[in-house]
Design a protein around this motif. Structure first.
Motif, PDB file in Angstrom:
ATOM      1  N   THR A  65     -84.653 -29.785 -16.985  1.00  0.00           N
ATOM      2  CA  THR A  65     -85.304 -31.053 -16.640  1.00  0.00           C
ATOM      3  C   THR A  65     -84.935 -31.485 -15.230  1.00  0.00           C
ATOM      4  OG1 THR A  65     -85.270 -31.744 -18.959  1.00  0.00           O
ATOM      5  CG2 THR A  65     -85.600 -33.457 -17.304  1.00  0.00           C
ATOM      6  N   VAL A  66     -83.661 -31.407 -14.903  1.00  0.00           N
ATOM      7  CA  VAL A  66     -83.211 -31.751 -13.551  1.00  0.00           C
ATOM      8  C   VAL A  66     -83.855 -30.825 -12.530  1.00  0.00           C
ATOM      9  CG1 VAL A  66     -81.214 -31.896 -12.009  1.00  0.00           C
ATOM     10  CG2 VAL A  66     -81.030 -32.700 -14.376  1.00  0.00           C
ATOM     11  N   PHE A  67     -83.961 -29.564 -12.867  1.00  0.00           N
ATOM     12  CA  PHE A  67     -84.550 -28.595 -11.947  1.00  0.00           C
ATOM     13  C   PHE A  67     -85.999 -28.950 -11.623  1.00  0.00           C
ATOM     14  CE2 PHE A  67     -87.075 -24.658 -11.420  1.00  0.00           C
ATOM     15  CZ  PHE A  67     -86.508 -24.202 -10.234  1.00  0.00           C
ATOM     16  N   ARG A  68     -86.774 -29.306 -12.648  1.00  0.00           N
ATOM     17  CA  ARG A  68     -88.182 -29.636 -12.405  1.00  0.00           C
ATOM     18  C   ARG A  68     -88.321 -30.825 -11.464  1.00  0.00           C
ATOM     19  NH1 ARG A  68     -88.740 -28.179 -17.920  1.00  0.00           N
ATOM     20  NH2 ARG A  68     -88.483 -30.363 -18.584  1.00  0.00           N
ATOM     21  N   PHE A  69     -87.425 -31.796 -11.579  1.00  0.00           N
ATOM     22  CA  PHE A  69     -87.443 -32.948 -10.673  1.00  0.00           C
ATOM     23  C   PHE A  69     -86.935 -32.563  -9.287  1.00  0.00           C
ATOM     24  CE2 PHE A  69     -84.705 -36.199  -8.756  1.00  0.00           C
ATOM     25  CZ  PHE A  69     -85.657 -37.183  -8.459  1.00  0.00           C
ATOM     26  N   ALA A  70     -85.826 -31.810  -9.270  1.00  0.00           N
ATOM     27  CA  ALA A  70     -85.158 -31.501  -8.002  1.00  0.00           C
ATOM     28  C   ALA A  70     -85.972 -30.578  -7.111  1.00  0.00           C
ATOM     29  CB  ALA A  70     -83.789 -30.876  -8.286  1.00  0.00           C
ATOM     30  N   THR A  71     -86.907 -29.827  -7.671  1.00  0.00           N
ATOM     31  CA  THR A  71     -87.701 -28.918  -6.838  1.00  0.00           C
ATOM     32  C   THR A  71     -88.526 -29.658  -5.792  1.00  0.00           C
ATOM     33  OG1 THR A  71     -89.468 -28.943  -8.512  1.00  0.00           O
ATOM     34  CG2 THR A  71     -87.883 -27.109  -8.588  1.00  0.00           C
ATOM     35  N   TYR A  72     -88.760 -30.965  -6.003  1.00  0.00           N
ATOM     36  CA  TYR A  72     -89.546 -31.746  -5.051  1.00  0.00           C
ATOM     37  C   TYR A  72     -88.682 -32.542  -4.064  1.00  0.00           C
ATOM     38  CZ  TYR A  72     -93.598 -30.703  -7.953  1.00  0.00           C
ATOM     39  OH  TYR A  72     -94.598 -30.048  -8.627  1.00  0.00           O
ATOM     40  N   GLY A  73     -87.373 -32.415  -4.158  1.00  0.00           N
ATOM     41  CA  GLY A  73     -86.500 -33.218  -3.312  1.00  0.00           C
ATOM     42  C   GLY A  73     -86.580 -32.909  -1.837  1.00  0.00           C
ATOM     43  N   TRP A  74     -87.065 -31.721  -1.484  1.00  0.00           N
ATOM     44  CA  TRP A  74     -87.167 -31.355  -0.071  1.00  0.00           C
ATOM     45  C   TRP A  74     -88.094 -32.290   0.695  1.00  0.00           C
ATOM     46  CZ3 TRP A  74     -92.134 -30.212   1.440  1.00  0.00           C
ATOM     47  CH2 TRP A  74     -93.042 -29.853   0.433  1.00  0.00           C
ATOM     48  N   ILE A  75     -88.984 -33.014   0.008  1.00  0.00           N
ATOM     49  CA  ILE A  75     -89.908 -33.927   0.677  1.00  0.00           C
ATOM     50  C   ILE A  75     -89.139 -35.058   1.358  1.00  0.00           C
ATOM     51  CG2 ILE A  75     -91.912 -35.453   0.331  1.00  0.00           C
ATOM     52  CD1 ILE A  75     -92.673 -33.742  -2.051  1.00  0.00           C
ATOM     53  N   GLY A  76     -87.891 -35.252   0.968  1.00  0.00           N
ATOM     54  CA  GLY A  76     -87.070 -36.241   1.658  1.00  0.00           C
ATOM     55  C   GLY A  76     -86.990 -36.002   3.155  1.00  0.00           C
ATOM     56  N   VAL A  77     -87.055 -34.744   3.573  1.00  0.00           N
ATOM     57  CA  VAL A  77     -87.012 -34.430   5.011  1.00  0.00           C
ATOM     58  C   VAL A  77     -88.246 -34.970   5.716  1.00  0.00           C
ATOM     59  CG1 VAL A  77     -87.061 -32.561   6.703  1.00  0.00           C
ATOM     60  CG2 VAL A  77     -85.538 -32.414   4.712  1.00  0.00           C
ATOM     61  N   GLU A  78     -89.430 -34.759   5.122  1.00  0.00           N
ATOM     62  CA  GLU A  78     -90.661 -35.287   5.710  1.00  0.00           C
ATOM     63  C   GLU A  78     -90.633 -36.816   5.743  1.00  0.00           C
ATOM     64  OE1 GLU A  78     -90.505 -32.553   3.890  1.00  0.00           O
ATOM     65  OE2 GLU A  78     -91.294 -31.242   5.468  1.00  0.00           O
ATOM     66  N   ILE A  79     -90.025 -37.409   4.728  1.00  0.00           N
ATOM     67  CA  ILE A  79     -89.860 -38.865   4.715  1.00  0.00           C
ATOM     68  C   ILE A  79     -88.984 -39.307   5.882  1.00  0.00           C
ATOM     69  CG2 ILE A  79     -88.862 -40.786   3.402  1.00  0.00           C
ATOM     70  CD1 ILE A  79     -89.722 -39.340   0.844  1.00  0.00           C
ATOM     71  N   PHE A  80     -87.913 -38.559   6.143  1.00  0.00           N
ATOM     72  CA  PHE A  80     -87.056 -38.864   7.295  1.00  0.00           C
ATOM     73  C   PHE A  80     -87.865 -38.889   8.588  1.00  0.00           C
ATOM     74  CE2 PHE A  80     -83.145 -36.983   5.045  1.00  0.00           C
ATOM     75  CZ  PHE A  80     -82.689 -38.237   4.693  1.00  0.00           C
ATOM     76  N   PHE A  81     -88.739 -37.907   8.761  1.00  0.00           N
ATOM     77  CA  PHE A  81     -89.498 -37.820  10.008  1.00  0.00           C
ATOM     78  C   PHE A  81     -90.415 -39.023  10.185  1.00  0.00           C
ATOM     79  CE2 PHE A  81     -89.228 -32.893   9.756  1.00  0.00           C
ATOM     80  CZ  PHE A  81     -87.963 -32.933  10.311  1.00  0.00           C
ATOM     81  N   VAL A  82     -91.073 -39.441   9.102  1.00  0.00           N
ATOM     82  CA  VAL A  82     -91.948 -40.620   9.193  1.00  0.00           C
ATOM     83  C   VAL A  82     -91.126 -41.856   9.547  1.00  0.00           C
ATOM     84  CG1 VAL A  82     -93.536 -42.130   7.943  1.00  0.00           C
ATOM     85  CG2 VAL A  82     -93.613 -39.655   7.555  1.00  0.00           C
ATOM     86  N   ILE A  83     -90.001 -42.028   8.875  1.00  0.00           N
ATOM     87  CA  ILE A  83     -89.152 -43.189   9.150  1.00  0.00           C
ATOM     88  C   ILE A  83     -88.629 -43.151  10.573  1.00  0.00           C
ATOM     89  CG2 ILE A  83     -86.971 -44.298   8.535  1.00  0.00           C
ATOM     90  CD1 ILE A  83     -87.491 -43.525   5.643  1.00  0.00           C
ATOM     91  N   SER A  84     -88.290 -41.958  11.080  1.00  0.00           N
ATOM     92  CA  SER A  84     -87.820 -41.845  12.458  1.00  0.00           C
ATOM     93  C   SER A  84     -88.867 -42.334  13.447  1.00  0.00           C
ATOM     94  CB  SER A  84     -87.451 -40.393  12.778  1.00  0.00           C
ATOM     95  OG  SER A  84     -86.265 -40.016  12.130  1.00  0.00           O
TER      96      SER A  84
END
Length: 372
Positions: A65-84
């Motif tokens: 269950t954690v794995f299925r959620f965690a596979t999308y966590g890399w999008i945090g990097v794209e979020i960083f770029f927008v916020i920057s």
């Protein structure tokens, strides 16, 4: 000829909205960092392989269950770029190029230098999971320019800093000219056009400068700050829509080339939800949220991002048989949040004050020497 009502003095954004700290963005930044950390601990393709160096067996078998959620966590990097894009445009409005340069140096380097020393020490003390770089490669990492020299990173997450540096250098041109609504809009249009043309041009220098992989995320942040400062209009909505269209394509390309474990639909949905949240910020819908703890949350983000990956997965390797894997991930993240607060309190803040004094003195000396 008028450029529209958003450029007239009588339609300017009320002063109360200018210079106000946006607490929600601090919270979003920490959330993005936590997404990346969970991804690195329990959601990468590498961790889902038999015999991987962190868990020793596929993480999808250990905690599906954690794995299925965690596979999308890399999008945090794209979020960083927008916020920057949003935050850098906001923080340097009205600043000189010198002030912009100093602010970026004291923001990026103190925690980064500590992270290099900390990560190297962990790898030396606990070998067997990650390979230590040669001394000359570690020293080169101190410049933050190792990507430009085709040298490896002390920690793989540092690749995003090279992307941030290139954006800062590009935006420095606009800062030097003086930030205005029109100039930022023109910058976004020119950069976006170059980002679309660079891949088919096959000109390596152009691709390096305009960075088409990340350009549209930064542009989305810049556009949203213009909405916040000057108000919305059809031009800005069109530019934001273009950023979303180009961004969702880049998400798919990253999945195909790097991530492999997550799907495009879920990634696009998360990215869209985040952009809508940032639109709410840009339209002032979140201005009333002024929870003080969010400031601390935002301060933890950068140190957490810099230190969590290699050191954290090394700790998981050593502790994986001592407790439930889900609890272990939570404990490791909590430990790095504490470490991040210590870095912010005892490294970033005093080092930033010292470096600002030194750099301000150096620039004053340079300015006085040019008059002689």
């Amino acid at each position: 000829m008028s450029l529209g009502p958003h450029l007239t003095r009588r339609h300017a954004v009320p002063p109360a909205r200018e210079g106000r700290r946006l607490y929600v963005i601090d919270g979003i930044r920490l959330l993005a960092a936590l997404l990346v950390a969970v991804h690195h601990y329990a959601g990468t393709d590498r961790l889902d392989q038999p015999g991987n160096p962190v868990w020793d067996r596929p993480v999808s078998e250990i905690m599906p269950t954690v794995f299925r959620f965690a596979t999308y966590g890399w999008i945090g990097v794209e979020i960083f770029f927008v916020i920057s894009g949003f935050v850098i445009c906001m923080s340097c409005w009205g600043r000189t190029p010198r002030q912009f340069f100093v602010s970026r140096v004291i923001r990026l380097y103190p925690a980064y230098w500590f992270a290099i020393a900390f990560t190297t020490a962990v790898i030396v003390a606990l070998p067997g999971v990650w390979e230590r770089l040669r001394a000359r490669e570690i020293l080169l990492n101190l410049t933050m320019l190792q990507s430009g020299s085709a040298s490896p990173h002390v920690d793989g997450v540092y690749w995003t800093l090279w992307t941030e540096l290139r954006f800062s250098l590009l935006f420095l041109v606009v800062v030097a000219m003086g930030l205005t609504y029109r100039r930022v809009v023109v910058f976004c249009c020119v950069w976006g056009a170059a980002a679309m043309l660079a891949p088919i041009s096959e000109l390596r220098l152009l691709i390096l400068v305009v960075n088409p992989v990340a350009a549209w995320y930064f542009i989305a942040g810049l556009v949203q700050y213009l909405m916040y400062r000057f108000g919305q209009d059809l031009l800005l909505w069109g530019m934001l829509a273009m950023s979303w269209l180009m961004g969702q394509m880049e998400l798919g390309r990253r999945i195909d080339a790097v991530e492999h474990v997550s799907g495009w639909r879920g990634s696009a949905l998360i990215f869209t939800a985040f952009l809508l949240l940032m639109v709410a910020v840009a339209l002032g819908c979140t201005d009333r949220i002024r929870w003080k703890w969010l400031v601390t949350a935002g301060a933890l983000t950068y140190p957490l991002y810099l230190t969590h990956y290699l050191a954290g997965t090394t700790l998981i390797n050593r502790l994986r048989d001592t407790m439930d894997p889900r609890l272990l991930v939570m404990v490791v993240i909590a430990a790095f949040l504490v470490l991040s607060w210590l870095i912010h309190r005892y490294v970033e803040r005093p080092a930033a004050r010292l470096m600002k004094r030194v750099l301000d003195t150096s620039f004053a000396r340079l300015r006085n020497a040019s008059r002689g």
